[in-house]
Write an enzyme that holds these catalytic residues in place. Sequence first.
Site, PDB file in Angstrom:
ATOM      1  N   TYR A  72      28.338  44.220  16.842  1.00 14.42           N
ATOM      2  CA  TYR A  72      27.130  44.780  16.646  1.00 14.42           C
ATOM      3  C   TYR A  72      26.279  46.379  16.046  1.00 14.42           C
ATOM      4  O   TYR A  72      25.538  45.746  15.306  1.00 14.42           O
ATOM      5  CB  TYR A  72      26.455  44.474  18.338  1.00 14.42           C
ATOM      6  CG  TYR A  72      25.106  44.921  18.351  1.00 14.42           C
ATOM      7  CD1 TYR A  72      23.767  44.219  18.704  1.00 14.42           C
ATOM      8  CD2 TYR A  72      24.307  46.159  19.015  1.00 14.42           C
ATOM      9  CE1 TYR A  72      22.648  44.330  18.057  1.00 14.42           C
ATOM     10  CE2 TYR A  72      23.127  46.955  19.126  1.00 14.42           C
ATOM     11  CZ  TYR A  72      21.905  45.264  19.251  1.00 14.42           C
ATOM     12  OH  TYR A  72      20.802  46.023  19.402  1.00 14.42           O
TER      13      TYR A  72
ATOM     14  N   ASN B  54      12.556  40.494  13.964  1.00 14.47           N
ATOM     15  CA  ASN B  54      13.196  41.023  16.149  1.00 14.47           C
ATOM     16  C   ASN B  54      13.799  40.566  16.463  1.00 14.47           C
ATOM     17  O   ASN B  54      15.237  40.421  16.818  1.00 14.47           O
ATOM     18  CB  ASN B  54      12.059  41.163  16.611  1.00 14.47           C
ATOM     19  CG  ASN B  54      12.523  41.563  18.418  1.00 14.47           C
ATOM     20  OD1 ASN B  54      12.826  42.548  18.548  1.00 14.47           O
ATOM     21  ND2 ASN B  54      12.123  40.710  19.035  1.00 14.47           N
TER      22      ASN B  54
ATOM     23  N   ARG C 250      10.161  37.117  24.690  1.00 15.79           N
ATOM     24  CA  ARG C 250      10.335  37.847  25.849  1.00 15.79           C
ATOM     25  C   ARG C 250      10.474  39.539  24.849  1.00 15.79           C
ATOM     26  O   ARG C 250      10.956  39.306  23.389  1.00 15.79           O
ATOM     27  CB  ARG C 250      11.251  37.867  26.381  1.00 15.79           C
ATOM     28  CG  ARG C 250      12.615  37.240  25.869  1.00 15.79           C
ATOM     29  CD  ARG C 250      13.701  36.268  26.603  1.00 15.79           C
ATOM     30  NE  ARG C 250      14.643  35.601  26.173  1.00 15.79           N
ATOM     31  CZ  ARG C 250      16.474  35.975  26.266  1.00 15.79           C
ATOM     32  NH1 ARG C 250      16.615  37.501  25.455  1.00 15.79           N
ATOM     33  NH2 ARG C 250      16.853  35.163  24.793  1.00 15.79           N
TER      34      ARG C 250
END
Length: 252
Positions: free
Chosen positions: A157, A88, A15
Site C-alpha cells: 500500500y 480515488n 462511498r
Amino acid sequence: MDFSDKKVLVTGASRGIGKATAIAFAQKGAKIGINFRSNLNEAKKTLSELPGEGHHLFQKDISQKENCQTLIDEFISAYGSLDVLVNNAGISIFHDIDEVDFDHWTDAWENTFRTNLFAAANMCFCAAQAMMKSGGGRIVNVSSRGAFRGEPTKPAYGASKAALNAMSQSLAKKLAPHNIYVGAVAPGFTETEMAAITLTTKERENLLRESPFQRMAQPEEVAHAILFLASDGAEYSSGTIIDVNGASYLRS
Ligand SMILES: NC(=O)c1ccc[n+]([C@@H]2O[C@H](COP(=O)([O-])OP(=O)(O)OC[C@H]3O[C@@H](n4cnc5c(N)ncnc54)[C@H](OP(=O)(O)O)[C@@H]3O)[C@@H](O)[C@H]2O)c1
C-alpha cells in the site's frame, strides 16, 4: 470555487472520500460521473444524494485495464468532454511479512498495485487523450500519508502510493504544455469504511493520539483539498502533493 457545468469523473465514488468528493463538486455546480466496482446499492444512494442534475453511475472494475478505456469512452459519450478526473479508487490489504505465506504476499502486492497504481496510470492515459483533444483538464490522484512514513503491515500500500506520487509529478511536468494540470492529495487516517475495517480499537486509539487534533480526518476535509487542486487558479500548483493529515506527520 466554481465548477458550474464542469464534467467530473470520480473513481471509487460509491462511498468514503470519493463520495464526499462527488458531493462537494456537485455542490459547486459540476456534473459527476460516479465510478464504483461492485456496491450498486451504495452507489445509487450516493447518486441520490448529489445536488443538481446530470449525474451518472459508471460501474467498472478499473483494475482491469480494458475497463479504463471503456469508462472514459462511456463518460465522453454521456457528457461530450472530461474536465476533471479524480483517481480515488483504492484498496488496502494487510500482509505482514512475518505472518503471511508467500502466496498471500504476492497476491497482496499484485492486487494492491493493480488498483492503486496501474488503474490510476491507465485512467490518466485514457483521460489525457480526451483532455488533449478538448484543450486541457485536471487530474487529482488520491495518495496517502503512508507513502511518506511507511506502512509496516501493508508495505505494498505504502509503495503503491509513493509510486502514485512520483507518477503525478512526472505527468505534471509532461502534461502542463497541454493545459492538463496534475496534483495529488495525501490523507492521513480518514473516517471511512477503509479505516474502519483496517483498524483495531487499540490501533485506532493510538492513531488518534498522533495528531494534535486528536481525531481522524473527515472525508469532506480531503475533498476540500481535491477541489482546490482542480479549481481555476490552481494551475501553478500542478505537481503539488497536499497533506491532509492533521499535522500527524510533517515531512520537510
Ligand atoms: N480512509 C483512509 O484512512 C485513507 C487514508 C489515506 C488514503 N486513503 C485513500 O483514499 C482513497 C479512498 O479511500 P476510502 O477510505 O474512501 O475507501 P473506501 O471507503 O474503502 O472506498 C473505496 C472506493 O473505491 C472503490 N473501488 C475499489 N476498488 C475499485 C476498482 N477496482 N474499481 C472501481 N472502484 C473501486 C469502491 O467501490 P465499491 O464500493 O463498489 O467496492 C469504493 O467506492 C483510496 O485511494 C485510499 O487509499 C484513504
